[in-house]
Design a protein around this motif. Structure first.
Motif, PDB file in Angstrom:
ATOM      1  N   ASN A 249       0.407  -1.421  -0.029  1.00 48.76           N
ATOM      2  CA  ASN A 249      -0.123   0.057  -0.575  1.00 48.76           C
ATOM      3  C   ASN A 249       0.594   1.673   0.293  1.00 48.76           C
ATOM      4  O   ASN A 249       0.209   2.458  -0.407  1.00 48.76           O
ATOM      5  CB  ASN A 249      -1.059  -0.122   1.563  1.00 48.76           C
ATOM      6  N   GLU A 250       2.443   1.104  -0.089  1.00 49.47           N
ATOM      7  CA  GLU A 250       2.805   2.802   0.393  1.00 49.47           C
ATOM      8  C   GLU A 250       3.155   3.314  -1.735  1.00 49.47           C
ATOM      9  O   GLU A 250       2.908   4.500  -1.465  1.00 49.47           O
ATOM     10  CB  GLU A 250       4.773   2.129   0.160  1.00 49.47           C
ATOM     11  N   ASP A 251       2.463   3.365  -2.514  1.00 53.04           N
ATOM     12  CA  ASP A 251       2.656   3.722  -3.102  1.00 53.04           C
ATOM     13  C   ASP A 251       0.897   3.866  -3.679  1.00 53.04           C
ATOM     14  O   ASP A 251       0.860   4.932  -4.629  1.00 53.04           O
ATOM     15  CB  ASP A 251       2.698   2.994  -5.027  1.00 53.04           C
ATOM     16  N   ARG A 252       0.189   4.184  -2.934  1.00 49.87           N
ATOM     17  CA  ARG A 252      -1.378   4.874  -2.803  1.00 49.87           C
ATOM     18  C   ARG A 252      -1.575   5.560  -1.728  1.00 49.87           C
ATOM     19  O   ARG A 252      -2.542   6.265  -1.822  1.00 49.87           O
ATOM     20  CB  ARG A 252      -2.157   3.226  -1.995  1.00 49.87           C
ATOM     21  N   GLY A 253      -0.672   6.354  -1.323  1.00 51.15           N
ATOM     22  CA  GLY A 253      -0.860   7.447  -0.645  1.00 51.15           C
ATOM     23  C   GLY A 253      -1.495   6.776   1.169  1.00 51.15           C
ATOM     24  O   GLY A 253      -2.114   7.951   1.408  1.00 51.15           O
ATOM     25  N   VAL A 254      -1.008   6.061   1.650  1.00 50.38           N
ATOM     26  CA  VAL A 254      -1.962   5.925   2.671  1.00 50.38           C
ATOM     27  C   VAL A 254      -1.127   6.100   4.086  1.00 50.38           C
ATOM     28  O   VAL A 254      -1.774   6.845   4.958  1.00 50.38           O
ATOM     29  CB  VAL A 254      -2.270   4.483   2.929  1.00 50.38           C
ATOM     30  N   PHE A 255      -0.150   6.080   3.567  1.00 48.25           N
ATOM     31  CA  PHE A 255       0.892   6.683   4.949  1.00 48.25           C
ATOM     32  C   PHE A 255       1.804   7.804   4.995  1.00 48.25           C
ATOM     33  O   PHE A 255       2.177   8.157   5.450  1.00 48.25           O
ATOM     34  CB  PHE A 255       1.828   5.737   4.556  1.00 48.25           C
ATOM     35  N   GLY A 256       0.476   9.118   4.087  1.00 47.03           N
ATOM     36  CA  GLY A 256       0.905  10.033   3.495  1.00 47.03           C
ATOM     37  C   GLY A 256       0.155  11.456   4.667  1.00 47.03           C
ATOM     38  O   GLY A 256      -1.032  10.753   5.101  1.00 47.03           O
ATOM     39  N   PRO A 257       0.089  12.546   4.534  1.00 49.17           N
ATOM     40  CA  PRO A 257      -0.402  13.089   4.793  1.00 49.17           C
ATOM     41  C   PRO A 257      -2.502  13.340   4.066  1.00 49.17           C
ATOM     42  O   PRO A 257      -2.019  12.944   2.676  1.00 49.17           O
ATOM     43  CB  PRO A 257      -0.543  14.653   4.651  1.00 49.17           C
ATOM     44  N   GLY A 258      -3.324  13.923   4.001  1.00 50.47           N
ATOM     45  CA  GLY A 258      -4.366  13.567   3.917  1.00 50.47           C
ATOM     46  C   GLY A 258      -5.271  12.430   3.975  1.00 50.47           C
ATOM     47  O   GLY A 258      -4.699  11.299   4.510  1.00 50.47           O
ATOM     48  N   HIS A 259      -6.642  12.341   4.170  1.00 51.61           N
ATOM     49  CA  HIS A 259      -7.139  11.074   4.380  1.00 51.61           C
ATOM     50  C   HIS A 259      -7.801  10.152   2.827  1.00 51.61           C
ATOM     51  O   HIS A 259      -7.992  11.187   1.751  1.00 51.61           O
ATOM     52  CB  HIS A 259      -8.793  11.872   4.286  1.00 51.61           C
ATOM     53  N   THR A 260      -7.392   8.888   3.154  1.00 59.19           N
ATOM     54  CA  THR A 260      -8.201   7.968   1.884  1.00 59.19           C
ATOM     55  C   THR A 260      -9.019   7.053   2.403  1.00 59.19           C
ATOM     56  O   THR A 260      -8.796   7.084   3.600  1.00 59.19           O
ATOM     57  CB  THR A 260      -6.634   7.936   1.842  1.00 59.19           C
ATOM     58  N   PRO A 261      -9.438   6.035   1.519  1.00 60.74           N
ATOM     59  CA  PRO A 261     -10.286   5.357   2.265  1.00 60.74           C
ATOM     60  C   PRO A 261      -9.594   4.520   2.913  1.00 60.74           C
ATOM     61  O   PRO A 261     -10.341   3.616   3.778  1.00 60.74           O
ATOM     62  CB  PRO A 261     -11.158   4.824   0.148  1.00 60.74           C
ATOM     63  N   GLU A 262      -8.347   3.838   2.395  1.00 64.50           N
ATOM     64  CA  GLU A 262      -7.981   3.144   3.493  1.00 64.50           C
ATOM     65  C   GLU A 262      -6.750   3.705   4.839  1.00 64.50           C
ATOM     66  O   GLU A 262      -5.724   3.811   5.030  1.00 64.50           O
ATOM     67  CB  GLU A 262      -6.178   2.127   2.625  1.00 64.50           C
ATOM     68  N   ALA A 263      -7.465   4.399   5.311  1.00 65.59           N
ATOM     69  CA  ALA A 263      -6.841   5.683   6.586  1.00 65.59           C
ATOM     70  C   ALA A 263      -6.791   5.124   7.846  1.00 65.59           C
ATOM     71  O   ALA A 263      -6.111   4.948   8.556  1.00 65.59           O
ATOM     72  CB  ALA A 263      -7.660   7.182   6.914  1.00 65.59           C
ATOM     73  N   ASP A 264      -7.109   3.330   7.555  1.00 73.43           N
ATOM     74  CA  ASP A 264      -6.554   2.735   8.519  1.00 73.43           C
ATOM     75  C   ASP A 264      -5.866   2.158   8.635  1.00 73.43           C
ATOM     76  O   ASP A 264      -5.235   1.303   9.991  1.00 73.43           O
ATOM     77  CB  ASP A 264      -7.772   1.581   8.877  1.00 73.43           C
ATOM     78  N   LEU A 265      -4.950   1.638   7.415  1.00 70.76           N
ATOM     79  CA  LEU A 265      -4.037   0.961   7.696  1.00 70.76           C
ATOM     80  C   LEU A 265      -2.633   1.763   8.236  1.00 70.76           C
ATOM     81  O   LEU A 265      -1.635   0.883   9.204  1.00 70.76           O
ATOM     82  CB  LEU A 265      -3.825   0.840   6.272  1.00 70.76           C
ATOM     83  N   PRO A 266      -2.343   2.752   8.530  1.00 70.63           N
ATOM     84  CA  PRO A 266      -1.454   3.078   9.691  1.00 70.63           C
ATOM     85  C   PRO A 266      -1.471   2.223  10.758  1.00 70.63           C
ATOM     86  O   PRO A 266      -0.984   2.252  11.597  1.00 70.63           O
ATOM     87  CB  PRO A 266      -1.357   4.702   9.437  1.00 70.63           C
ATOM     88  N   GLN A 267      -2.319   2.800  11.318  1.00 71.49           N
ATOM     89  CA  GLN A 267      -2.916   2.438  12.331  1.00 71.49           C
ATOM     90  C   GLN A 267      -2.841   0.701  12.832  1.00 71.49           C
ATOM     91  O   GLN A 267      -2.144   0.406  13.718  1.00 71.49           O
ATOM     92  CB  GLN A 267      -4.536   2.520  13.302  1.00 71.49           C
ATOM     93  N   ARG A 268      -3.455   0.110  11.581  1.00 72.10           N
ATOM     94  CA  ARG A 268      -2.868  -0.961  11.906  1.00 72.10           C
ATOM     95  C   ARG A 268      -1.476  -1.833  11.750  1.00 72.10           C
ATOM     96  O   ARG A 268      -0.971  -2.410  12.305  1.00 72.10           O
ATOM     97  CB  ARG A 268      -3.777  -1.953  10.560  1.00 72.10           C
ATOM     98  N   VAL A 269      -0.469  -0.820  10.880  1.00 72.65           N
ATOM     99  CA  VAL A 269       0.892  -1.241  11.017  1.00 72.65           C
ATOM    100  C   VAL A 269       1.381  -0.832  12.595  1.00 72.65           C
ATOM    101  O   VAL A 269       1.555  -1.716  13.182  1.00 72.65           O
ATOM    102  CB  VAL A 269       1.441  -0.330   9.907  1.00 72.65           C
ATOM    103  N   ASN A 270       1.010   0.561  12.674  1.00 72.00           N
ATOM    104  CA  ASN A 270       1.522   0.440  13.624  1.00 72.00           C
ATOM    105  C   ASN A 270       1.391  -0.478  15.326  1.00 72.00           C
ATOM    106  O   ASN A 270       1.512  -1.014  16.498  1.00 72.00           O
ATOM    107  CB  ASN A 270       0.992   1.681  14.504  1.00 72.00           C
ATOM    108  N   ARG A 271      -0.278  -1.029  15.076  1.00 70.78           N
ATOM    109  CA  ARG A 271      -0.630  -1.972  16.603  1.00 70.78           C
ATOM    110  C   ARG A 271       0.367  -3.026  16.292  1.00 70.78           C
ATOM    111  O   ARG A 271       0.623  -3.813  17.314  1.00 70.78           O
ATOM    112  CB  ARG A 271      -1.806  -2.090  16.207  1.00 70.78           C
ATOM    113  N   LEU A 272       0.615  -3.645  14.782  1.00 70.36           N
ATOM    114  CA  LEU A 272       1.124  -4.692  14.076  1.00 70.36           C
ATOM    115  C   LEU A 272       2.747  -4.626  15.240  1.00 70.36           C
ATOM    116  O   LEU A 272       3.313  -6.026  16.505  1.00 70.36           O
ATOM    117  CB  LEU A 272       1.992  -5.013  13.415  1.00 70.36           C
ATOM    118  N   LEU A 273       3.656  -3.344  14.827  1.00 70.03           N
ATOM    119  CA  LEU A 273       4.646  -3.328  15.113  1.00 70.03           C
ATOM    120  C   LEU A 273       4.637  -2.895  17.069  1.00 70.03           C
ATOM    121  O   LEU A 273       5.912  -3.134  17.299  1.00 70.03           O
ATOM    122  CB  LEU A 273       5.308  -2.210  14.531  1.00 70.03           C
ATOM    123  N   THR A 274       3.388  -2.169  17.781  1.00 71.08           N
ATOM    124  CA  THR A 274       3.950  -1.596  19.001  1.00 71.08           C
ATOM    125  C   THR A 274       3.468  -3.816  20.036  1.00 71.08           C
ATOM    126  O   THR A 274       4.038  -3.733  20.599  1.00 71.08           O
ATOM    127  CB  THR A 274       2.601  -0.720  19.500  1.00 71.08           C
TER     128      THR A 274
END
Length: 311
Positions: A249-274
Motif C-alpha cells: 500500500n505504500e504507493d497509494r498515499g496511505v501513509f502520507g498526509p490527508g484522508h484516504t479510503p484506507e486511512a486505517d492502514l497506518p493504525q493497523r501497522v502501528n498496532r502490529l509494530l507495538t
C-alpha cells in the motif's frame, strides 16, 4: 403491556449504552475476535428485544395473535402478562416494530443480492484478464495470478472461492511476506467475515439514523481486518505482516498526509509494530461469557411473569 414496554426500553437502552462501553474498552484492539463477538451479541440483544416487544404488543392488541402465542399456556400464565389491559399504543408499537423487522429482512436480501452481483462482475473481469485457453476447462484452482502493475491481493468468495494476486504484488512481497498476506486473506475466508459485513451493511443502510447500526458497520469493517492480521501474525510474526501491508500500500498515499479510503492502514501497522500483549486466557473467557449473557437478558424479561407465577 408492561412486558412489551420493558423489552422496547431494554432494546433502546442497549443500543445507547453498549456501543459507548465498547468504544471505551481498552481491550478491543488487543482482542478483535472477542470484540467481534461482543458487537454481535449487542446487536442481537437489540433485535431480540424489539422482536419480543413486537410479539407481546401484538398479543395485547389482537386476540388472534394472543391465541396463537399463548395457546398452550395455562390460564394463570396468561393472566400474569395482563394481556387484557389493551392500551392505545399496543397496536401502534407492534406495527412499527413489525415494519422494522420486514425492512431489515429486505435490506439484508438487497445486500446479499448486491454482493452476488459484485462477485459475478469480478468473475467476469477475471475471465477477461485471464481468459481460458482453447480446450481448457473452467478453473477450479484456489490461487489465480493476474498480470498487473498495481500490487493487490484479494479473496473472491463464492461456490469456488479463489485467492487472486497480481504480478506486481508477487514482485513487491519478499520471503514470508507473501505467505503472511495469503494467511490474512484465508483468515477472512475461514471466519466467514463476508457475512458479518453483509449483515452490518444491511442494518446501517436500512436504518441510517440509528447510531448503533452505523457503529456496528464501522467496527465490523475495522475489526475483521485486525482479526485477520492476528491470524497471519501468529504464523509469520507481526513484523512480517506489517512489512507486507506497507509493501502492498505504500504507493497509494496511505501513509502520507490527508484522508484516504484506507486511512486505517497506518493504525493497523502501528498496532502490529507495538506488539501489545494479548489478554490472558481467563480474561478472554470472562469477556466472551459476559457478552454471551447479554442476549439472555431480554429472554429473562420476557419470561419474568412465567417464572414469578410458577415460582
Amino acid at each position: 403491556m408492561w412486558v412489551s414496554l420493558a423489552l422496547f426500553l431494554l432494546g433502546v437502552l442497549t443500543a445507547l449504552v453498549a456501543p459507548r462501553l465498547l468504544a471505551r474498552a481498552d481491550w478491543v484492539e488487543r482482542e478483535p475476535v472477542v470484540a467481534l463477538w461482543a458487537w454481535q451479541c449487542t446487536v442481537a440483544t437489540v433485535l431480540l428485544s424489539f422482536a419480543l416487544s413486537m410479539t407481546f404488543s401484538a398479543s395485547t392488541a389482537w386476540q388472534a395473535v394472543r391465541g396463537q402465542v399463548f395457546a398452550p399456556a395455562p390460564r394463570a400464565v396468561v393472566d400474569a402478562y395482563e394481556l387484557t389491559t389493551t392500551g392505545p399504543w399496543s397496536a401502534v408499537l407492534a406495527v412499527l416494530l413489525a415494519a422494522g423487522g420486514l425492512w431489515s429482512g429486505a435490506m439484508l436480501g438487497r445486500e446479499v443480492g448486491r454482493a452476488r452481483a459484485r462477485r459475478r462482475q469480478r468473475r467476469n473481469e477475471l475471465l477477461v484478464r485471464a481468459p481460458l485457453l482453447p480446450g481448457e476447462q473452467p478453473r477450479s484452482e484456489r490461487l489465480v495470478v493476474l498480470e498487473g502493475e498495481r500490487a493487490d491481493v484479494w479473496w473472491m468468495a463464492g461456490p469456488t472461492p479463489r485467492l487472486v494476486i497480481t504480478t506486481a504484488a508477487l514482485q513487491r512481497l519478499k520471503g514470508r511476506q507473501l505467505d503472511a498476506v495469503l494467511a490474512h486473506e484465508q483468515g477472512h475466508a475461514r471466519a466467514r467475515h463476508d457475512w458479518l459485513l453483509h449483515c452490518s451493511t444491511a442494518l446501517a443502510a436500512g436504518f441510517p439514523g440509528i447510531p448503533v447500526f452505523t457503529a456496528f458497520r464501522e467496527e465490523m469493517h475495522r475489526l475483521v481486518e485486525l482479526a485477520a492480521d492476528d491470524v497471519a501474525s501468529r504464523r509469520f510474526g507481526r513484523l512480517t505482516v506489517a512489512l507486507a501491508l506497507v509493501e502492498l500500500n505504500e504507493d497509494r498515499g496511505v501513509f502520507g498526509p490527508g484522508h484516504t479510503p484506507e486511512a486505517d492502514l497506518p493504525q493497523r501497522v502501528n498496532r502490529l509494530l507495538t506488539a501489545t500483549p494479548r489478554l490472558t486466557a481467563g480474561r478472554r473467557l470472562r469477556l466472551t461469557a459476559a457478552a454471551s449473557l447479554v442476549p439472555v437478558v431480554p429472554v429473562l424479561v420476557a419470561f419474568a411473569p412465567v417464572l414469578r407465577t410458577l415460582g
